[in-house]
Design an enzyme around this catalytic site. Sequence first.
Site, mmCIF file in Angstrom:
data_model
loop_
_atom_site.group_PDB
_atom_site.id
_atom_site.type_symbol
_atom_site.label_atom_id
_atom_site.label_comp_id
_atom_site.label_asym_id
_atom_site.label_seq_id
_atom_site.Cartn_x
_atom_site.Cartn_y
_atom_site.Cartn_z
ATOM 1 N N TRP A 359 39.102 38.673 36.007
ATOM 2 C CA TRP A 359 39.745 38.073 34.831
ATOM 3 C C TRP A 359 41.241 37.870 35.053
ATOM 4 O O TRP A 359 41.905 37.187 34.276
ATOM 5 C CB TRP A 359 39.459 38.894 33.568
ATOM 6 C CG TRP A 359 40.149 40.243 33.497
ATOM 7 C CD1 TRP A 359 39.890 41.317 34.278
ATOM 8 C CD2 TRP A 359 41.197 40.652 32.587
ATOM 9 N NE1 TRP A 359 40.698 42.374 33.930
ATOM 10 C CE2 TRP A 359 41.507 42.000 32.894
ATOM 11 C CE3 TRP A 359 41.889 40.018 31.573
ATOM 12 C CZ2 TRP A 359 42.487 42.723 32.198
ATOM 13 C CZ3 TRP A 359 42.873 40.747 30.877
ATOM 14 C CH2 TRP A 359 43.154 42.071 31.193
ATOM 15 N N ASP A 360 41.755 38.422 36.135
ATOM 16 C CA ASP A 360 43.153 38.197 36.523
ATOM 17 C C ASP A 360 43.493 36.710 36.508
ATOM 18 O O ASP A 360 44.602 36.313 36.131
ATOM 19 C CB ASP A 360 43.393 38.690 37.957
ATOM 20 C CG ASP A 360 43.044 40.149 38.169
ATOM 21 O OD1 ASP A 360 42.213 40.675 37.410
ATOM 22 O OD2 ASP A 360 43.582 40.742 39.114
ATOM 23 N N GLU A 490 41.562 50.874 32.192
ATOM 24 C CA GLU A 490 40.350 51.429 32.818
ATOM 25 C C GLU A 490 40.396 52.945 32.939
ATOM 26 O O GLU A 490 39.481 53.542 33.494
ATOM 27 C CB GLU A 490 40.134 50.788 34.192
ATOM 28 C CG GLU A 490 39.721 49.326 34.082
ATOM 29 C CD GLU A 490 39.669 48.622 35.438
ATOM 30 O OE1 GLU A 490 40.452 49.028 36.319
ATOM 31 O OE2 GLU A 490 38.874 47.681 35.599
ATOM 32 N N LYS A 602 46.435 53.155 32.057
ATOM 33 C CA LYS A 602 46.594 52.578 33.389
ATOM 34 C C LYS A 602 47.353 51.262 33.309
ATOM 35 O O LYS A 602 48.214 50.969 34.125
ATOM 36 C CB LYS A 602 45.217 52.354 34.003
ATOM 37 C CG LYS A 602 45.222 51.801 35.411
ATOM 38 C CD LYS A 602 43.783 51.507 35.850
ATOM 39 C CE LYS A 602 43.737 50.888 37.231
ATOM 40 N NZ LYS A 602 42.404 50.345 37.549
#
Lengths: 768, 768
Positions: A359-360, A490, A602
Amino acid sequence: MNLDYIKPNNWSIIEEGFDSEHVKASESLFSIGNGAMGQRANFEEKYSGPTFQGSYIAGVYYPDKTRVGWWKNGYPEYFAKVLNAPNWIGINVYINDESLDLFKCKRVENFRRELNMKEGWLARSFTATLQNNIEVDVSIRRFLSLDIDELGAIDYNVVPLNAPATITYRPYIDTGITNEDSNWDDKFWDTLSVSFKEHRAFIQAKTMKTDFYTCTFMESQLFLNQKPLDITPEVDKSSTYFAFSYRAKVAQGEEFKIQKFGGYTVDRNHDKYDLVTAAHTVLDTAKDQGFDLLLEGQKLAWSQIWDMADITIEGDVRAQQGIRFNIFHLNQTYLGKDARLNIGPKGFTGEKYGGSTYWDTEAYCIPFYMATKDQNVARSLLEYRYYHLQKAIENAEKLGFKNGAALYPMVTMNGEECHNEWEITFEEIHRNGAIAFAIYNYYRYTGDYSYIPEKGLEVLIGIARFWHQRATFSTAKNKYVILGVTGPNEYENNVNNNWYTNYIAKWCINYAVENIEKIQSEYPTDYTRIMHKAKLSKAEVKDWVEVADNMYFPYSEDHKVFLQQDGFLDKELITVADLDKSQRPINQKWSWDRILRSPYIKQADTLQGFYFFEDNFTTEDLERHFDFYEPFTVHESSLSPCVHSIQASKLNRMEQAYEFYLRTSRLDLDDYNHEVHEGLHITSMAGTWMSIVEGFGGMRVKNDTLTFEPKIPEQWEGYSFKVNFRHQIIKVNVCQGHTHFELEGKQDLKIIVNGKPITISPNNLVKV
Amino acid sequence: MNLDYIKPNNWSIIEEGFDSEHVKASESLFSIGNGAMGQRANFEEKYSGPTFQGSYIAGVYYPDKTRVGWWKNGYPEYFAKVLNAPNWIGINVYINDESLDLFKCKRVENFRRELNMKEGWLARSFTATLQNNIEVDVSIRRFLSLDIDELGAIDYNVVPLNAPATITYRPYIDTGITNEDSNWDDKFWDTLSVSFKEHRAFIQAKTMKTDFYTCTFMESQLFLNQKPLDITPEVDKSSTYFAFSYRAKVAQGEEFKIQKFGGYTVDRNHDKYDLVTAAHTVLDTAKDQGFDLLLEGQKLAWSQIWDMADITIEGDVRAQQGIRFNIFHLNQTYLGKDARLNIGPKGFTGEKYGGSTYWDTEAYCIPFYMATKDQNVARSLLEYRYYHLQKAIENAEKLGFKNGAALYPMVTMNGEECHNEWEITFEEIHRNGAIAFAIYNYYRYTGDYSYIPEKGLEVLIGIARFWHQRATFSTAKNKYVILGVTGPNEYENNVNNNWYTNYIAKWCINYAVENIEKIQSEYPTDYTRIMHKAKLSKAEVKDWVEVADNMYFPYSEDHKVFLQQDGFLDKELITVADLDKSQRPINQKWSWDRILRSPYIKQADTLQGFYFFEDNFTTEDLERHFDFYEPFTVHESSLSPCVHSIQASKLNRMEQAYEFYLRTSRLDLDDYNHEVHEGLHITSMAGTWMSIVEGFGGMRVKNDTLTFEPKIPEQWEGYSFKVNFRHQIIKVNVCQGHTHFELEGKQDLKIIVNGKPITISPNNLVKV
């Protein structure tokens, strides 16, 4: 490892002095690519020290059989991963029959490596004393042509310094290569034929299973003191390898040069039976032009890229080098010429993450490509997902969804899921939202609505169906909830009601409905076609809206913030500042359960939502959420600091914004995460670009109008960037105290600066 | 596969008719073992059809290198797994030089296999017509001696029916074997020597890495028509294999017999240099006694086991067969002779779960062994964990705990964790509670407090420390919470405040504190020793109590039930009855995320807590929780139906209790979970025993007194069981309408039946 051996320089990455400990990191940093192929900066000649050999061809992958400890229903059988491609760069060098090998030389002096980002070439030079006491000067230059993207060129020179020497160049091509990260030590390449004609050689090979046909080719020319030298080579040929040997006696001080052309022709661009012919054509062109002219073309091509994409920073060479390094590698990885290709997290610089699409692309890369290229490039990236829609529907079916609901894969090459961690593969479903958001973002920026009736709406419908089915009704809450997800952060797995996921789910449904209505009234033919194809009824859409209208969002009245997920406030809320430094990075120090029950984030999660949907929140809302979440964010994802930099700029916290900027822009150059030897973080480089343009520059598009709120870190004298906005190019130059705007387009453009409308005219500098 | 080819029989498992499709399932069902070794019911002679060859030696394991898809910090490097041991049962048979192979015969008739549970032997007989048209009658009997647990014996007979034949027996031993489930196809055995002397052969081998030394041995005797026959064998010897060949011409109708003795001597019992000598001693004894006398000894030994452990059921042969099958296999797996051994989930019947120790031992097996063996057997099982305390402390340290906190592994052979799913390994921490509960349960049942000051308290302190550190304070709830766990119901992962986990955590602390106080006042010497060794202060204990006193328990006021975990009521609460049958079992039909967000319960979780701690709840509490959770329970764990059977009995829901009983007792015989070919579910077999004795019989120990509330399913005429309670044996015989109690002990015993005290005197039947 400390990477301060890299010299600060505005336009180049420079390494001085040879240290075998640096080789793998430098192989990543100095990687070159041209969108169609790429390579780590491996040496041409033999190197027996620690090295990670890697050459890659865009779109050529292999489905490696999944290997997990504990199988879960629904895991894909295969993990499509980028393949280590045949080697065409190799030139073994022998000095009086001793192999030149920097790991085994008596002395290596004056070692210098330069990646010239302005002109797009990699050079290396050194003086080596071999075990046989011959001292040689060696200089090499290599580039992958932007103009002819099946071609690379190497210019390799040796001068014996202290004695005459017999020098042998042994250029070769080799398809007998493997991946570092193969699960089952499978062989990936099946070599079909090895052939040669005069000074040219060809190896045809296809990938096992996926049957990608390739021809790896080479041709070399020899020169003594710049004059062509006709040497009849010896030939060495095996079933997966071909080498020519060119041997010459070279007097002390004379320069013996080999120029090698090589590369790949692939069946994505040619008929698979025509690959050798196509290779001949490439080599004919290369030979016609010659190395020097090709290099001139390379400089020109890069100057055109830089003309549009460059960001200048004055007064801060490390910051300048960082942003150019990011922009350079993004352009090496993807140029938008082919909608079948996409942007892997490591580009052509390594194998980790399988080189696949995440999805970057939608969340980070599209804004960069929209603003620095023609809008067709971004449109190609959207189309990539459109062509995968059927596979996304099948993927959702495997997980129990029906009726055309689409779940795009977490990781993919060809549209099929190829990841296998249940908490990610099955649960990190917010990725579906980013794919819809990119459609919105593309239209918002380009004003090109045509994509949505043509293709985008079908994607939006599949995604809306997914969210409608994925949400369940909680009687206890009297709301729709989304249970068991992993959000962008995450460091939380299988949580309930991740705010970001719920928010984007609701948004996706609303956006799909809004577009269905618009297309019904404005594009009735498309409407009929799409409704028929999707078998979509008004009643179904009503059911979607019911879910969107009654979506649950966890919220804390005490803190006046949305909670990252249900139960977040039950955690021990100890800030990162109060965490013992010896515990960082937590992903290397703590077991997974400890990370999960900690409050540590994160990467931007709630704040990612505030970035995507900032118009729906006030600056006070943002400030409250930033103050709440930032202290718990450890930024152990490369995708995190850029979002925080943008948000800090928006909140006028320039010192923090600058720190985050440095962290994102020099992530690899300074090796923050101690992993640069594995490859570069390509996709987060687009986030670096955003942290300048959207962060410091404060650029947004609102109501079809470019708006800016320029700010500048106190460390900088000024910075400038250009954006391509709807076929006009605006150059923005921000200094301490004022900003210049300049328009390269043809008609006046109204923009808004710090809330005030301004009209800029072509080639007329406006100072604000 | 439908297993109705197994004949109902009170004392035997019987298969009639040969079907190669049944071979792997029957190999599991007919497995034999003697606590020290065991084997699947593989054929002695060659079999070329689908088969799962497995022989196992108790306590002999190998640390297989972990293989996972995505490594998490804290995963163990190795997974200790039970090793497929050398083969000693093999006897290849040749009829006129054609190999006897049931998969290749022209015809196989009268095939019958019997596992005689009463007498502890396995028999097989058939009439086979080979490709060479010779028809032979074959009958085989095999057992693993309970008296000499390093010894097994085989009696193998062939009668040529339609012609004379040359028959060759080729008994062999073989150490060149591998595991079905090796991660990296490693070789596990290193063969050291192959030797023979007269009719005896020996192969010494050690396991790689773990260095368990073994000697596999054999000796054979031949008979023609029951008369000893002296044949000089040919010898075939390789580096990992030894065979004798005995060849004889046999007239039509004559019986040619081989009796083979074999087995293993191991360095757990002997010096590693004395293994061949020890094997000679075993074989001397075997030869002295001969097959028939050894078999008589076997029958006697099993009659002694059955005398204590048998449960009779009248009027329901399937139920009778089920419970005996369970009791038989439990006794084959573990006899409590060695505190270094434990009970693997599949015993000696397969390799799944690595043959290691799980919390099953403490939660399910200990009650069975306490009641049917001398109390030392249960004490040995407790000591097994005591000897692993230091490793449990080290295991906790790896996960960030300190100061002597102990986390027992999820799966272990030698005390080290060897599982590698983060949601289990790191989060299924309730296992620690079961280990403390077993100490309490042992004392409650046996009255032997001495174990606690001697050993148990150190374990309780380590466990209490773990819970104290693992709980965190929630400011929002103003309570201690336990975040990120997996409860007994493994269909939920990484949940917060699993009620069972929180409850047992609080209980563990309280129980540790109670025993510290008791030992301080009653065993001052032990107290001083333990406090010194554990470095435990009053202040620390006070901190524990603070956590226990303020533990949070999720509760629903609406339903008046404790919630399995935070957020349980947010699920879509569709009962199993309303779930489409095509979706079952969900673990084979659904992807993992769908299972996790569903309300479906794999095995008793909240109800497991009500089972352990029933005195703390009223029957009405139980009923409410049973009514709430049972409808969502899919029982896809073998450990689930037994607890539900016990609870249903307690609630007088006898029809349901009976159904659950059948499901637990015939789980393998009826192959409910479609996996019997992988091996049997040994540990849940103890749950079957509990569902009769504690469920139907209603047996409990309260205040040092045995209590009963006998009930009986309407399908049964009667049932009986015996329990060893504090060195006296009570036989309970329940019929429709009344119950007889009989005491085999030496002094009067007060028991409570349906709430009323009754005194029973030795050898005096009491009817209630």
